[in-house]
Design a protein around this motif. Structure first.
Motif, PDB file in Angstrom:
ATOM      1  N   LEU A 209       0.797  -1.433   0.045  1.00  0.00           N
ATOM      2  CA  LEU A 209       0.103   0.093   0.289  1.00  0.00           C
ATOM      3  C   LEU A 209       0.671   1.881   0.335  1.00  0.00           C
ATOM      4  CD1 LEU A 209      -2.766  -1.086   2.731  1.00  0.00           C
ATOM      5  CD2 LEU A 209      -2.900  -1.403   0.262  1.00  0.00           C
ATOM      6  N   GLY A 210       0.428   1.884  -1.430  1.00  0.00           N
ATOM      7  CA  GLY A 210       0.891   3.558  -0.947  1.00  0.00           C
ATOM      8  C   GLY A 210       2.470   3.383  -1.523  1.00  0.00           C
ATOM      9  N   VAL A 211       2.910   2.722  -2.427  1.00  0.00           N
ATOM     10  CA  VAL A 211       4.145   1.655  -2.851  1.00  0.00           C
ATOM     11  C   VAL A 211       3.995   1.086  -4.241  1.00  0.00           C
ATOM     12  CG1 VAL A 211       6.424   0.890  -2.435  1.00  0.00           C
ATOM     13  CG2 VAL A 211       5.865   1.848  -0.487  1.00  0.00           C
ATOM     14  N   THR A 212       3.619  -0.275  -4.274  1.00  0.00           N
ATOM     15  CA  THR A 212       3.206  -0.364  -4.976  1.00  0.00           C
ATOM     16  C   THR A 212       2.410   0.268  -6.468  1.00  0.00           C
ATOM     17  OG1 THR A 212       3.615  -2.880  -4.651  1.00  0.00           O
ATOM     18  CG2 THR A 212       2.660  -2.780  -6.603  1.00  0.00           C
ATOM     19  N   THR A 213       2.875   0.084  -7.633  1.00  0.00           N
ATOM     20  CA  THR A 213       1.938   1.205  -8.895  1.00  0.00           C
ATOM     21  C   THR A 213       2.127   0.298  -9.389  1.00  0.00           C
ATOM     22  OG1 THR A 213       4.555   1.412 -10.298  1.00  0.00           O
ATOM     23  CG2 THR A 213       4.021   3.046  -8.404  1.00  0.00           C
ATOM     24  N   LEU A 264      -7.110  -0.711  -5.547  1.00  0.00           N
ATOM     25  CA  LEU A 264      -7.640   0.344  -6.145  1.00  0.00           C
ATOM     26  C   LEU A 264      -6.646   1.539  -6.358  1.00  0.00           C
ATOM     27  CD1 LEU A 264      -9.841   2.703  -6.938  1.00  0.00           C
ATOM     28  CD2 LEU A 264     -10.140   2.908  -3.787  1.00  0.00           C
ATOM     29  N   LEU A 265      -6.394   1.906  -7.318  1.00  0.00           N
ATOM     30  CA  LEU A 265      -5.340   3.653  -7.277  1.00  0.00           C
ATOM     31  C   LEU A 265      -5.403   4.089  -7.782  1.00  0.00           C
ATOM     32  CD1 LEU A 265      -4.963   0.388  -9.587  1.00  0.00           C
ATOM     33  CD2 LEU A 265      -2.693   0.791  -9.152  1.00  0.00           C
ATOM     34  N   SER A 266      -4.506   5.590  -7.721  1.00  0.00           N
ATOM     35  CA  SER A 266      -5.042   6.801  -7.647  1.00  0.00           C
ATOM     36  C   SER A 266      -4.836   6.900  -8.945  1.00  0.00           C
ATOM     37  CB  SER A 266      -3.875   7.431  -6.944  1.00  0.00           C
ATOM     38  OG  SER A 266      -3.654   8.762  -6.653  1.00  0.00           O
ATOM     39  N   ASP A 267      -5.934   7.890  -9.633  1.00  0.00           N
ATOM     40  CA  ASP A 267      -5.843   8.295 -11.300  1.00  0.00           C
ATOM     41  C   ASP A 267      -4.870   9.150 -11.275  1.00  0.00           C
ATOM     42  OD1 ASP A 267      -6.308   8.284 -13.261  1.00  0.00           O
ATOM     43  OD2 ASP A 267      -7.745  10.133 -13.209  1.00  0.00           O
ATOM     44  N   HIS A 268      -4.080  10.360  -9.504  1.00  0.00           N
ATOM     45  CA  HIS A 268      -2.854  10.697 -10.139  1.00  0.00           C
ATOM     46  C   HIS A 268      -1.465  10.548  -9.911  1.00  0.00           C
ATOM     47  CE1 HIS A 268      -5.794  14.240  -9.581  1.00  0.00           C
ATOM     48  NE2 HIS A 268      -6.610  13.795  -9.005  1.00  0.00           N
ATOM     49  N   THR A 269      -1.291   9.312  -8.914  1.00  0.00           N
ATOM     50  CA  THR A 269      -0.030   8.868  -8.857  1.00  0.00           C
ATOM     51  C   THR A 269       0.004   7.327  -9.362  1.00  0.00           C
ATOM     52  OG1 THR A 269      -0.766   7.609  -6.835  1.00  0.00           O
ATOM     53  CG2 THR A 269       0.462  10.232  -6.862  1.00  0.00           C
ATOM     54  N   HIS A 270      -1.005   6.648  -9.541  1.00  0.00           N
ATOM     55  CA  HIS A 270      -0.918   5.333  -9.689  1.00  0.00           C
ATOM     56  C   HIS A 270      -0.537   4.335  -8.763  1.00  0.00           C
ATOM     57  CE1 HIS A 270      -2.540   6.631 -13.772  1.00  0.00           C
ATOM     58  NE2 HIS A 270      -1.601   7.986 -14.265  1.00  0.00           N
ATOM     59  N   ILE A 271      -0.614   4.411  -7.881  1.00  0.00           N
ATOM     60  CA  ILE A 271       0.268   3.958  -6.213  1.00  0.00           C
ATOM     61  C   ILE A 271      -1.165   3.006  -5.962  1.00  0.00           C
ATOM     62  CG2 ILE A 271       1.291   3.959  -4.303  1.00  0.00           C
ATOM     63  CD1 ILE A 271       2.927   5.835  -5.342  1.00  0.00           C
ATOM     64  N   VAL A 272      -0.769   1.870  -5.271  1.00  0.00           N
ATOM     65  CA  VAL A 272      -2.361   1.129  -4.595  1.00  0.00           C
ATOM     66  C   VAL A 272      -2.623   1.818  -3.309  1.00  0.00           C
ATOM     67  CG1 VAL A 272      -2.789  -0.855  -3.398  1.00  0.00           C
ATOM     68  CG2 VAL A 272      -1.484  -0.807  -5.791  1.00  0.00           C
ATOM     69  N   LYS A 273      -3.885   2.028  -2.967  1.00  0.00           N
ATOM     70  CA  LYS A 273      -4.306   2.750  -2.144  1.00  0.00           C
ATOM     71  C   LYS A 273      -5.214   1.808  -1.823  1.00  0.00           C
ATOM     72  CE  LYS A 273      -7.614   5.634  -3.707  1.00  0.00           C
ATOM     73  NZ  LYS A 273      -7.723   7.490  -3.459  1.00  0.00           N
ATOM     74  N   LYS A 274      -5.672   0.824  -2.505  1.00  0.00           N
ATOM     75  CA  LYS A 274      -6.827  -0.288  -1.444  1.00  0.00           C
ATOM     76  C   LYS A 274      -6.450  -1.467  -2.260  1.00  0.00           C
ATOM     77  CE  LYS A 274     -10.904   2.552   0.260  1.00  0.00           C
ATOM     78  NZ  LYS A 274     -11.774   2.876   0.574  1.00  0.00           N
TER      79      LYS A 274
END
Length: 376
Positions: A209-213, A264-274
């Motif tokens: 979480l917060g690391v993997t893209t 679930l990934l951020s559309d801005h950073t493309h990092i895994v959030k959930k």
């Protein structure tokens, strides 16, 4: 009504026709959807109060498929009503016809095709068994004299290394059809999930979480079966802090239905959030949308030298997992009905409870089966 004839090959210890032992319930049901013309009637039988009891697919009128309780893998294939003409059924072994609408399958035919075997009520060979009408077996002294006894059903299973049959309630042994599929998913709160695939000697994949893209996921897991842009923000009202000017961050899902996982990934950073792990519990709204993810939740080790931290698994009850996550108290739960928009859909476990903990959410049925785990 006209029926297309079924022509299937018997593969002892391996499968029957398009069905292969060790295949997942998810993949077999998906396969049946693509062969509706050949298998128009399929009934699913399961225990609605237990998520890890065997599931049976009745494919009328000829086949029954038994799937193991925990990992939902095809364990036993039964062929029956061999003479039912709707549709006509032809059985082959090594290219030769054993049974057809014009040819009954009898004891002598089995002996000729498979050779000698040990005495018993049925003809048993490694990976396949031929069964006869009980009425014809009452006189045990004549059991081997009646060469014309008709086969009423046959069973195909995996074989033990010793040559015996695998217990009907056991899990299947690892076979090549399972290679590349998920063997276990170890969920770590506030960290992510460690994924291990068959064969288990292959290196694991750690999604953090917060690391993997998104690029990492594509590299390690391949492309998702679907990319879905998040539109349901009803849970945002329960956020710890928000203002009227706040707007949900644009995000999207990578849906790996074949592994039972959503990211679930951020559309801005493309990092895994959930990360969402699905249990594929029969009778629930998401049944068969996802393959069962064999997840475990890992707790904190007792000390720095403890290399076997405690875990709970997907087949344990929600109260047991809740106590594992927070021994002091059970959090209040929220009710969630995934069928609110489906007026014509009635399911035994449509309403679930959401149990929120620090960094993890359990979704459980009223009978305490955990249908999904969300890490955030």
């Amino acid at each position: 009504m006209l029926f297309s004839q079924l022509d299937v090959d018997i593969r002892p210890g391996n499968g029957l026709g398009i069905f292969k032992l060790g295949a997942s319930l998810w993949s077999v049901l998906d396969l049946l959807r693509t062969h509706k013309h050949s298998f128009p009637q399929v009934d699913v039988q399961y225990d609605p109060d237990a998520s890890t009891t065997p599931v049976i697919l009745h494919i009328k009128p000829h086949f029954d498929l038994l799937f193991s309780g925990a990992h939902q893998r095809l364990h036993t294939i039964t062929a029956r009503r061999l003479r039912d003409p709707n549709p006509p059924l032809t059985l082959r072994y090594r290219g030769n016809i054993l049974s057809s609408p014009d040819k009954d399958l009898r004891r002598v035919n089995v002996n000729l095709a498979f050779g000698p075997t040990y005495p018993g009520e049925d003809l048993r060979y490694p990976g396949v068994r031929f069964c006869f009408d009980d009425e014809g077996l009452r006189d045990k002294a004549k059991e081997h004299e009646d060469r014309s006894q008709e086969v009423v059903r046959l069973l195909i299973t995996q074989t033990e290394p010793s040559g015996g049959e695998i217990d009907a309630l056991s899990e299947v042994t690892v076979s090549p059809i399972m290679y590349g599929e998920l063997a276990e998913a170890i969920a770590k709160v506030h960290d992510g999930v460690v994924l291990r695939f068959y064969p288990t000697s292959s290196p694991p994949v750690h999604v953090r979480l917060g690391v993997t893209t998104a690029q990492d996921l594509l590299s390690d897991l391949g492309p998702p079966l679907r990319t879905f842009y998040k539109e349901d923000d009803r849970m945002a009202i329960h956020a710890r802090s928000h203002s009227e000017d706040d707007s949900p961050e644009p995000s999207y899902f990578y849906n790996y239905f074949q592994h039972g996982i959503d990211f679930l990934l951020s559309d801005h950073t493309h990092i895994v959030k959930k990360i969402i792990l699905h249990s594929n519990v029969p009778g629930t709204p998401l049944f068969q949308r996802y393959k069962r993810c064999p997840w475990q939740i890992e707790g904190r080790p007792e000390d720095d030298e403890d290399d076997t931290p405690p875990r709970v698994k997907f087949d344990e009850r929600a109260d047991r997992i809740s106590h594992f996550l927070n021994p002091r108290e059970t959090p209040p739960s929220m009710l969630y009905d995934r069928t609110d928009d489906e007026e014509m859909l009635t399911l035994p476990n449509s309403t679930t409870r959401l149990l929120g903990f620090d960094g993890i959410i359990l979704e459980a049925t009223q009978s305490a089966q955990v249908v999904s785990v969300t890490l955030f």
